[in-house]
Scaffold this motif. Structure first.
Motif, PDB file in Angstrom:
ATOM      1  N   LYS A 297       0.820  -1.217   0.000  1.00 59.38           N
ATOM      2  CA  LYS A 297       0.000   0.000   0.000  1.00 59.38           C
ATOM      3  C   LYS A 297       0.852   1.266   0.000  1.00 59.38           C
ATOM      4  O   LYS A 297       0.444   2.297  -0.522  1.00 59.38           O
ATOM      5  N   ALA A 298       2.054   1.181   0.608  1.00 59.90           N
ATOM      6  CA  ALA A 298       2.909   2.354   0.715  1.00 59.90           C
ATOM      7  C   ALA A 298       4.331   1.907   1.017  1.00 59.90           C
ATOM      8  O   ALA A 298       4.574   0.759   1.401  1.00 59.90           O
TER       9      ALA A 298
ATOM     10  N   GLU B 265       6.960   8.299   4.989  1.00 62.07           N
ATOM     11  CA  GLU B 265       6.361   7.336   4.072  1.00 62.07           C
ATOM     12  C   GLU B 265       6.046   7.994   2.734  1.00 62.07           C
ATOM     13  O   GLU B 265       5.971   9.225   2.626  1.00 62.07           O
TER      14      GLU B 265
ATOM     15  N   ARG C  81       2.962   7.525   0.131  1.00 58.28           N
ATOM     16  CA  ARG C  81       1.652   6.868   0.061  1.00 58.28           C
ATOM     17  C   ARG C  81       0.777   7.600  -0.961  1.00 58.28           C
ATOM     18  O   ARG C  81       0.748   8.831  -0.970  1.00 58.28           O
ATOM     19  N   PRO C  82       0.079   6.862  -1.835  1.00 57.13           N
ATOM     20  CA  PRO C  82      -0.813   7.535  -2.786  1.00 57.13           C
ATOM     21  C   PRO C  82      -1.862   8.361  -2.052  1.00 57.13           C
ATOM     22  O   PRO C  82      -2.402   7.936  -1.035  1.00 57.13           O
ATOM     23  N   SER C  83      -2.142   9.548  -2.611  1.00 57.71           N
ATOM     24  CA  SER C  83      -3.077  10.456  -1.944  1.00 57.71           C
ATOM     25  C   SER C  83      -4.390  10.618  -2.703  1.00 57.71           C
ATOM     26  O   SER C  83      -5.245  11.400  -2.297  1.00 57.71           O
ATOM     27  N   THR C  84      -4.558   9.886  -3.815  1.00 56.54           N
ATOM     28  CA  THR C  84      -5.811   9.977  -4.560  1.00 56.54           C
ATOM     29  C   THR C  84      -6.376   8.586  -4.785  1.00 56.54           C
ATOM     30  O   THR C  84      -5.683   7.576  -4.663  1.00 56.54           O
ATOM     31  N   TYR C  85      -7.627   8.539  -5.170  1.00 56.90           N
ATOM     32  CA  TYR C  85      -8.314   7.272  -5.383  1.00 56.90           C
ATOM     33  C   TYR C  85      -7.821   6.540  -6.629  1.00 56.90           C
ATOM     34  O   TYR C  85      -8.125   5.370  -6.835  1.00 56.90           O
TER      35      TYR C  85
ATOM     36  N   TYR D 111      -4.864   5.547  -7.384  1.00 54.00           N
ATOM     37  CA  TYR D 111      -3.723   4.656  -7.189  1.00 54.00           C
ATOM     38  C   TYR D 111      -3.932   3.747  -5.980  1.00 54.00           C
ATOM     39  O   TYR D 111      -4.423   4.172  -4.938  1.00 54.00           O
TER      40      TYR D 111
END
Length: 226
Positions: A182-183, A195, A197-201, A203
């Motif tokens: 996930k990250a 970290e 980490r993707p910040s949008t839906y 990805y």
């Protein structure tokens, strides 16, 4: 097809050369590929399969040992762990050396004091909380089990090579808590430093981080289907 687990082989003014996992749906397993990117065009200009086995391959870690480039890909479904010498002329991985008789996943080796330590998770729980350490007096092994380090969350699996910063070995790890990759989380021992980490839906995750000199690279898992 898609690419994952990028490691930087070479960085020049014009090109970036990577070793990656290439997953082709026609083949239905991962293979190790050499990918060359033209920086001016921001495009892949060549892709050569440098290692193809009957079992899934991924995570082609690159080491520079003397005048040789050594690649240690993950091949956990085979039950073993092999290193290979990279032959630039043939663009192939050759001369396999067995370093461990265990199905380890995403192993990373670093020299600490007078011994080499291999950090990895292993089947049947590659995405769990237990990070295993194997040791050897020689880089090429064989490696033996030394100890297990437990994390409170599923952040044991390695996400790339250690980053040396102010004399400390910073460990990129995969956040697999609830889902695979996930990250990328950065640890100093058990202390979380940060970290990616993707910040949008759009990805689903990030699960590899590597660098060479001043160039860093990550992979991002995109949702291809609704």
């Amino acid at each position: 097809k898609w690419f994952a687990d990028p490691f930087i082989l070479r960085d020049t003014e014009c090109e970036l050369t990577l070793l990656v996992e290439e997953f082709d749906y026609d083949v239905n397993r991962g293979r190790i590929a050499q990918v060359v990117i033209d920086k001016s065009k921001d495009a892949i200009v060549s892709c050569d399969i440098i290692l193809d086995l009957q079992t899934h391959l991924s995570f082609p870690v690159i080491y520079r040992i003397g005048d040789k480039v050594v690649v240690h890909p993950e091949n956990s479904v085979s039950g073993f762990s092999f290193m290979y010498e990279y032959d630039e002329c043939s663009k192939k991985l050759i001369n396999p050396i067995k370093v461990l008789d265990e199905p380890v996943t995403d192993a990373i080796i670093i020299k600490e004091s007078n011994e080499f330590k291999m950090y990895a998770t292993r089947l049947p729980d590659p995405n769990g909380c237990n990070l295993k350490t194997y040791v050897s007096k020689d880089f090429f092994g064989p490696y033996t089990m030394s100890y297990v380090d437990e994390f409170p969350h599923c952040c044991a699996r390695m996400a790339g090579q250690f980053i040396i910063n102010d004399g400390k070995n910073i460990r990129p790890a995969q956040d697999c808590d609830g889902a695979y990759g996930k990250a990328v989380v950065f640890f100093d021992g058990h202390t979380k430093l940060g970290e990616i980490r993707p910040s949008t839906y759009k990805y689903a995750g990030v699960h590899t981080f590597n660098k060479l000199n001043n160039v860093c690279i990550i992979d991002i898992k995109r949702y291809d289907y609704p």
